[in-house]
Design a protein around this motif. Structure first.
Motif, PDB file in Angstrom:
ATOM      1  N   PRO A   1      76.293  21.917  77.797  1.00 37.76           N
ATOM      2  CA  PRO A   1      76.532  23.364  77.890  1.00 37.76           C
ATOM      3  C   PRO A   1      75.839  24.005  79.087  1.00 37.76           C
ATOM      4  CG  PRO A   1      75.038  22.868  76.072  1.00 37.76           C
ATOM      5  CD  PRO A   1      75.595  21.565  76.551  1.00 37.76           C
ATOM      6  N   PHE A   2      74.764  23.380  79.563  1.00 40.64           N
ATOM      7  CA  PHE A   2      74.021  23.969  80.675  1.00 40.64           C
ATOM      8  C   PHE A   2      74.723  23.767  82.022  1.00 40.64           C
ATOM      9  CE2 PHE A   2      70.637  23.687  77.482  1.00 40.64           C
ATOM     10  CZ  PHE A   2      70.137  24.985  77.566  1.00 40.64           C
ATOM     11  N   GLN A   3      75.881  23.081  82.009  1.00 41.77           N
ATOM     12  CA  GLN A   3      76.697  23.010  83.218  1.00 41.77           C
ATOM     13  C   GLN A   3      77.324  24.370  83.539  1.00 41.77           C
ATOM     14  OE1 GLN A   3      79.667  19.999  82.612  1.00 41.77           O
ATOM     15  NE2 GLN A   3      78.259  18.291  82.954  1.00 41.77           N
ATOM     16  N   MET A   4      77.415  25.235  82.548  1.00 44.84           N
ATOM     17  CA  MET A   4      78.040  26.534  82.741  1.00 44.84           C
ATOM     18  C   MET A   4      77.067  27.496  83.410  1.00 44.84           C
ATOM     19  SD  MET A   4      80.108  26.879  79.122  1.00 44.84           S
ATOM     20  CE  MET A   4      81.195  28.176  79.708  1.00 44.84           C
ATOM     21  N   ALA A   5      77.564  28.250  84.361  1.00 50.05           N
ATOM     22  CA  ALA A   5      76.734  29.214  85.083  1.00 50.05           C
ATOM     23  C   ALA A   5      76.096  30.198  84.108  1.00 50.05           C
ATOM     24  CB  ALA A   5      77.582  29.963  86.113  1.00 50.05           C
ATOM     25  N   ASP A   6      74.830  30.492  84.320  1.00 54.32           N
ATOM     26  CA  ASP A   6      74.048  31.474  83.552  1.00 54.32           C
ATOM     27  C   ASP A   6      73.734  31.037  82.120  1.00 54.32           C
ATOM     28  OD1 ASP A   6      73.756  33.218  85.628  1.00 54.32           O
ATOM     29  OD2 ASP A   6      74.699  34.930  84.655  1.00 54.32           O
ATOM     30  N   MET A   7      74.129  29.819  81.730  1.00 53.76           N
ATOM     31  CA  MET A   7      73.833  29.408  80.357  1.00 53.76           C
ATOM     32  C   MET A   7      72.319  29.326  80.134  1.00 53.76           C
ATOM     33  SD  MET A   7      75.137  28.763  77.408  1.00 53.76           S
ATOM     34  CE  MET A   7      76.792  28.059  77.389  1.00 53.76           C
ATOM     35  N   ASP A   8      71.595  28.894  81.144  1.00 50.90           N
ATOM     36  CA  ASP A   8      70.142  28.823  80.998  1.00 50.90           C
ATOM     37  C   ASP A   8      69.542  30.213  80.812  1.00 50.90           C
ATOM     38  OD1 ASP A   8      70.894  29.531  83.567  1.00 50.90           O
ATOM     39  OD2 ASP A   8      69.280  28.419  84.551  1.00 50.90           O
ATOM     40  N   LYS A   9      70.048  31.199  81.570  1.00 56.66           N
ATOM     41  CA  LYS A   9      69.556  32.572  81.433  1.00 56.66           C
ATOM     42  C   LYS A   9      69.890  33.133  80.050  1.00 56.66           C
ATOM     43  CE  LYS A   9      70.146  33.748  86.338  1.00 56.66           C
ATOM     44  NZ  LYS A   9      70.848  34.656  87.280  1.00 56.66           N
ATOM     45  N   ALA A  10      71.126  32.851  79.572  1.00 54.00           N
ATOM     46  CA  ALA A  10      71.546  33.363  78.263  1.00 54.00           C
ATOM     47  C   ALA A  10      70.673  32.781  77.157  1.00 54.00           C
ATOM     48  CB  ALA A  10      73.017  33.023  78.022  1.00 54.00           C
ATOM     49  N   ALA A  11      70.441  31.461  77.202  1.00 54.34           N
ATOM     50  CA  ALA A  11      69.645  30.808  76.157  1.00 54.34           C
ATOM     51  C   ALA A  11      68.203  31.318  76.173  1.00 54.34           C
ATOM     52  CB  ALA A  11      69.681  29.298  76.348  1.00 54.34           C
ATOM     53  N   GLU A  12      67.642  31.496  77.364  1.00 54.91           N
ATOM     54  CA  GLU A  12      66.256  31.966  77.474  1.00 54.91           C
ATOM     55  C   GLU A  12      66.106  33.379  76.923  1.00 54.91           C
ATOM     56  OE1 GLU A  12      62.786  32.641  80.899  1.00 54.91           O
ATOM     57  OE2 GLU A  12      64.779  31.889  81.451  1.00 54.91           O
ATOM     58  N   ARG A  13      67.058  34.274  77.269  1.00 58.44           N
ATOM     59  CA  ARG A  13      66.955  35.662  76.796  1.00 58.44           C
ATOM     60  C   ARG A  13      67.130  35.736  75.285  1.00 58.44           C
ATOM     61  NH1 ARG A  13      65.668  39.394  74.869  1.00 58.44           N
ATOM     62  NH2 ARG A  13      66.039  41.625  75.310  1.00 58.44           N
ATOM     63  N   ILE A  14      68.066  34.971  74.739  1.00 59.87           N
ATOM     64  CA  ILE A  14      68.316  35.019  73.294  1.00 59.87           C
ATOM     65  C   ILE A  14      67.154  34.400  72.525  1.00 59.87           C
ATOM     66  CG2 ILE A  14      69.835  34.211  71.446  1.00 59.87           C
ATOM     67  CD1 ILE A  14      72.129  34.319  73.544  1.00 59.87           C
ATOM     68  N   GLN A  15      66.636  33.276  73.021  1.00 60.43           N
ATOM     69  CA  GLN A  15      65.510  32.642  72.324  1.00 60.43           C
ATOM     70  C   GLN A  15      64.294  33.556  72.349  1.00 60.43           C
ATOM     71  OE1 GLN A  15      65.693  29.606  70.598  1.00 60.43           O
ATOM     72  NE2 GLN A  15      63.825  30.547  69.789  1.00 60.43           N
ATOM     73  N   GLY A  16      64.105  34.271  73.469  1.00 58.37           N
ATOM     74  CA  GLY A  16      63.007  35.227  73.536  1.00 58.37           C
ATOM     75  C   GLY A  16      63.159  36.338  72.518  1.00 58.37           C
ATOM     76  N   ALA A  17      64.406  36.799  72.314  1.00 58.11           N
ATOM     77  CA  ALA A  17      64.658  37.855  71.330  1.00 58.11           C
ATOM     78  C   ALA A  17      64.382  37.359  69.916  1.00 58.11           C
ATOM     79  CB  ALA A  17      66.104  38.334  71.451  1.00 58.11           C
ATOM     80  N   ILE A  18      64.700  36.111  69.646  1.00 60.50           N
ATOM     81  CA  ILE A  18      64.419  35.546  68.322  1.00 60.50           C
ATOM     82  C   ILE A  18      62.910  35.452  68.106  1.00 60.50           C
ATOM     83  CG2 ILE A  18      64.654  33.492  66.861  1.00 60.50           C
ATOM     84  CD1 ILE A  18      67.333  32.919  68.270  1.00 60.50           C
ATOM     85  N   ASP A  19      62.230  34.954  69.121  1.00 60.99           N
ATOM     86  CA  ASP A  19      60.773  34.783  69.008  1.00 60.99           C
ATOM     87  C   ASP A  19      60.059  36.122  68.840  1.00 60.99           C
ATOM     88  OD1 ASP A  19      61.192  32.092  69.339  1.00 60.99           O
ATOM     89  OD2 ASP A  19      60.693  32.079  71.475  1.00 60.99           O
TER      90      ASP A  19
ATOM     91  N   LYS B   1      83.862  32.109  89.450  1.00 63.99           N
ATOM     92  CA  LYS B   1      84.106  31.279  90.633  1.00 63.99           C
ATOM     93  C   LYS B   1      82.945  30.333  90.906  1.00 63.99           C
ATOM     94  CE  LYS B   1      87.147  34.630  92.914  1.00 63.99           C
ATOM     95  NZ  LYS B   1      87.329  35.534  94.087  1.00 63.99           N
ATOM     96  N   ASP B   2      81.742  30.729  90.516  1.00 60.01           N
ATOM     97  CA  ASP B   2      80.567  29.899  90.788  1.00 60.01           C
ATOM     98  C   ASP B   2      80.170  29.030  89.599  1.00 60.01           C
ATOM     99  OD1 ASP B   2      79.788  31.983  89.176  1.00 60.01           O
ATOM    100  OD2 ASP B   2      77.867  32.330  90.183  1.00 60.01           O
ATOM    101  N   CYS B   3      81.070  28.921  88.608  1.00 61.96           N
ATOM    102  CA  CYS B   3      80.754  28.102  87.427  1.00 61.96           C
ATOM    103  C   CYS B   3      81.158  26.656  87.695  1.00 61.96           C
ATOM    104  CB  CYS B   3      81.477  28.629  86.189  1.00 61.96           C
ATOM    105  SG  CYS B   3      81.065  27.710  84.687  1.00 61.96           S
ATOM    106  N   PRO B   4      80.214  25.717  87.693  1.00 68.17           N
ATOM    107  CA  PRO B   4      80.546  24.321  88.003  1.00 68.17           C
ATOM    108  C   PRO B   4      81.192  23.557  86.848  1.00 68.17           C
ATOM    109  CG  PRO B   4      78.204  24.531  87.557  1.00 68.17           C
ATOM    110  CD  PRO B   4      78.767  25.921  87.508  1.00 68.17           C
ATOM    111  N   SER B   5      81.177  24.130  85.640  1.00 66.42           N
ATOM    112  CA  SER B   5      81.728  23.421  84.485  1.00 66.42           C
ATOM    113  C   SER B   5      83.221  23.198  84.645  1.00 66.42           C
ATOM    114  CB  SER B   5      81.460  24.213  83.201  1.00 66.42           C
ATOM    115  OG  SER B   5      82.123  23.613  82.100  1.00 66.42           O
ATOM    116  N   GLN B   6      83.691  22.056  84.187  1.00 67.91           N
ATOM    117  CA  GLN B   6      85.121  21.736  84.227  1.00 67.91           C
ATOM    118  C   GLN B   6      85.857  22.225  82.983  1.00 67.91           C
ATOM    119  OE1 GLN B   6      86.505  20.367  87.082  1.00 67.91           O
ATOM    120  NE2 GLN B   6      84.410  20.804  87.750  1.00 67.91           N
ATOM    121  N   CYS B   7      85.123  22.831  82.039  1.00 64.97           N
ATOM    122  CA  CYS B   7      85.751  23.308  80.794  1.00 64.97           C
ATOM    123  C   CYS B   7      86.346  24.701  81.010  1.00 64.97           C
ATOM    124  CB  CYS B   7      84.732  23.326  79.657  1.00 64.97           C
ATOM    125  SG  CYS B   7      84.035  21.717  79.310  1.00 64.97           S
ATOM    126  N   ARG B   8      87.358  24.784  81.834  1.00 60.41           N
ATOM    127  CA  ARG B   8      87.930  26.079  82.188  1.00 60.41           C
ATOM    128  C   ARG B   8      88.737  26.700  81.052  1.00 60.41           C
ATOM    129  NH1 ARG B   8      85.307  27.861  86.701  1.00 60.41           N
ATOM    130  NH2 ARG B   8      85.178  26.211  88.264  1.00 60.41           N
TER     131      ARG B   8
END
Length: 713
Positions: free
Chosen positions: A61-79, A188-195
């Motif tokens: 899932p981290f192949q998708m652009a901004d997935m790392d930012k999304a996971a970090e912000r959401i996990q911070g909100a949970i914590d 356009k900048d998403c490297p994931s092939q799961c279009r």
């Protein structure tokens, strides 16, 4: 019945046998029929193996652009125990995505609230909802299946102090919102092939990122929801989507959740095999109906409850919404038919652009789809509001990009969006007629000959193909869906042996014979009165074939999709109808087209004698043309337009009549000889041709403009 072109797959016997042999080492039970389908659809042996085996593994899932930012912000909100809202959409994809992400976040201790707007609120984020959630104490908003275009709304949330994480799968605009993270495979900048993930697929990948799930273990917990949303959103069922749907269907079949079990019960599917078709036509429409007609939150509660009795009660509400949806849809179709009866010329337009007062917004898309299939044309239906504005939905045919056309005609629109095969729009107050005219002008300028509805035929069946074992092998191709459709087969040259009403007369059972073979086939939605064929007619039939079990015995179930007389000249029918409609629209025709349109005296006489022999004709013009095709030599030039013009001439001269009630054509008693050339329609065609010839002599290098009128017929 509208124009439909049957396109047969290019079958290569040797190539299909080689593919079967190459695949059989790993898929030993593949039949030659299944191999023919794959070869006809352009699969190589390697591609076929990938389709038939367990499917591709779930990507990181981290192949998708901004997935790392999304996971970090959401996990911070949970914590930090922030209040989180998951903002969905009221269709099946949006509801399942909301249920999936809320379920995952709750299981991880998050303080999460689901929010799904009503259809009256409209699709996507709106400022009123954002303010409502802010007042509730929400500091993090996560969108699912929407948000990629909400630039102003997300800026407003930011002004309030609310962070937004966008997860979406729609095409992004040039300017992206200023959000904490934007996860969309179409960036356009998403490297994931799961279009081609559905909204629920993107939400599932977000859950995997939060879980740090490298193996796809979460699919065991959320596969059912992911599969239903993916099927409902009509995304390609290949690659990762196929992996998701295949596993989800297995879970539904083995141990459905309380809500899904209740839906299966209400849809009459309990205890039956679970397929992508049963989800697409049984489960998804009911979830969609909740958002279209009632309250999508009911469907959300249904998908998240663990109590079966509660689920049954909620499923009844959803089922009632679906019944109401069908009634409203039928009302739209009845209104459309009334418009055509009042103004028959409307049916001859290149694109059917119609308006109705009070049409329910939740069903006009479904009605537009039905009208496109019936007419064979692109269609736009607009519901007129009390203030004169309108909300519309469009459906198209292959080779006519609806979103490109809507964009080109968007001046009278306040809002629009979509893709080549479908679009939605809002029409400004009092500007429907302007939009209608713009659309017809666009179609005339860009499509002198309009594309027509196409039906792709996978294979022509032989008697050997129609065996239980051969058809059983087709289950290897499941799950079926977009880019991997249920196979459509043709049975050619079958003779109608008997016709019997079934299902209280709402459907037919036909006995068809072909050589030494005999088949029973069911024609759903066709009544004895509507059936335009006769015992002994030789027909080509498009069918789907499946296996039914009854009392421990397996039998083939053949369902008729389309039928036509074998002698029909398909291209003569299509090109002739397009030319006839051009005449009815009073457009300029060339001298060559005039020659194709105007029947000779002998050709008109053949039409007249045919009708006189029939005594009374109650069939369609298509059926008449098919029967007349057998009376002319191949290549004679007798096209459908000539037959229609001949009928008009015979009506004008009083040689035939049409019953005002039954619409049947009859031939009155002979009243002496008449001069066919005196028929006004023939004189008008000749005049149109002469005017064009004169204009071309004066300006020989200037062709007639498409859509230009000069009096017509």
């Amino acid at each position: 019945m509208g124009l439909k072109r049957w396109i047969y797959a290019q079958s290569d016997t040797e190539a299909a046998k080689k593919l079967q042999q190459a695949v059989s080492e790993q898929i030993p039970n593949i039949s030659y029929l299944a191999a023919r389908i794959l070869q006809g659809r352009g699969y190589t042996a390697e591609e076929a193996l990938q389709l038939l085996q367990e499917g591709v593994p779930l990507p990181d899932p981290f192949q998708m652009a901004d997935m790392d930012k999304a996971a970090e912000r959401i996990q911070g909100a949970i914590d930090e125990e922030e209040r989180i809202a998951v903002y969905g959409d009221y269709d099946c994809d949006g509801v399942t995505a909301t249920a999936l992400l809320c379920g995952y976040l709750e299981s991880n201790g998050a303080d999460v609230t689901p929010y799904i707007p009503t259809r009256e609120d409209g699709y996507g984020l709106n400022k009123a909802a954002i303010r409502y959630l802010w007042d509730m104490g929400i500091t993090l908003l996560i969108t699912v299946d929407n948000g990629i275009s909400a630039v102003e709304e997300i800026a407003y949330a930011s002004e309030l102090g609310m962070d937004v994480v966008v997860t979406d799968h729609h095409q992004p605009p040039e300017t992206l919102p200023e959000a904490a993270a934007i996860v969309d495979p179409h960036r356009k900048d998403c490297p994931s092939q799961c279009r081609e993930l559905a909204g629920v697929g993107v939400a599932f990948q977000l859950a995997r990122a939060l879980e740090e799930d490298e193996t796809g273990e979460l699919l065991e917990y959320y596969g059912m929801l992911a599969a239903i949303g993916t099927i409902a959103d009509v995304v390609p069922l290949t690659g990762v989507n196929r992996t998701i749907v295949r596993r989800g269907l297995q879970q539904i079949a083995a141990e459905p959740s309380a809500g899904i079990a209740a839906l299966l019960e209400k849809a009459g599917l309990a205890g039956k095999p679970v397929t992508s078709s049963s989800v697409a036509f049984g489960i998804a429409p009911r979830i969609n109906a909740a958002g279209r007609i009632g309250d999508a939150s009911v469907a959300l509660q249904l998908l998240t409850t663990d109590d079966y009795e509660t689920a049954l009660s909620l499923a009844e509400q959803v089922d009632e919404a679906n019944r109401r949806r069908r009634e409203l849809e039928q009302k739209v179709m009845t209104d459309v038919s009334a418009q055509f009866q009042k103004n028959p010329s409307a049916a001859y337009q290149r694109v059917l652009v119609l308006e109705g007062e009070g049409w329910h917004h939740g069903v006009i898309g479904i009605a537009a789809s039905r009208l496109t299939e019936r007419s064979g044309k692109p269609c736009i239906l607009v519901s007129r509001e009390a203030d004169g504005s309108g909300r519309g939905s469009a459906r198209s045919v292959e080779d006519f990009s609806m979103i490109q056309a809507v964009t080109a005609c968007s001046t009278p629109l306040t809002r629009f969006g979509g893709h080549p095969m479908a679009a939605g729009m809002s029409v400004d107050k009092g500007k429907f007629t302007e939009f209608q005219k713009l659309f017809q002008k666009y179609a005339a300028q860009n499509y002198p000959d309009m594309p027509v509805y196409t039906v792709h035929v996978d294979a022509v069946l032989s008697q050997e193909d129609l065996s239980v074992e051969s058809i059983r092998s087709l289950s290897l191709l499941e799950p079926f869906g977009t880019n991997n459709e249920i196979p459509v087969f043709a049975i050619q040259g079958a003779v109608i042996g008997a016709v019997s009403p079934i299902g209280e007369g709402k459907h037919l059972r036909l006995r068809l014979t072909q050589g030494d073979g005999e088949y029973q086939a069911v024609y759903f939605g066709m009544t004895v009165d509507q059936f335009p064929y006769r015992t002994g007619d030789k027909v080509d039939v498009l069918v789907s074939v499946e296996i039914n079990s009854y009392n421990g015995q397996e039998r083939l179930s053949i369902k008729i999709k389309e039928m036509r007389l074998s002698q029909l000249d398909q291209e003569g029918w299509i090109s002739g109808q397009l030319l006839y409609e051009k005449l009815c629209r009073k457009e300029t025709i060339t001298p060559q087209e005039a020659e194709r349109a105007a029947p000779t005296r002998d050709e008109t006489a053949v039409v007249y004698r045919f009708l006189r022999e029939q005594k009374q004709w109650s069939g369609t013009e298509e059926q008449m043309y098919a029967r007349l095709c057998g009376k002319f030599q191949p290549g004679s030039g007798f096209q459908f337009c000539k037959m229609r013009v001949a009928l008009m001439a015979l009506f004008e001269l009083g040689l035939i009549q049409r019953d005002s009630r039954t619409k049947a054509i009859t031939v009155p008693s002979a009243s002496g000889k008449v001069d066919l050339t005196s028929a006004g329609v023939l004189q008008r065609i000749q005049k149109m041709s002469s005017e064009v010839q004169t204009a071309q002599k004066q300006e020989p290098n200037v062709p007639a403009a498409a859509g230009q009128t000069n009096g017509g017929i």
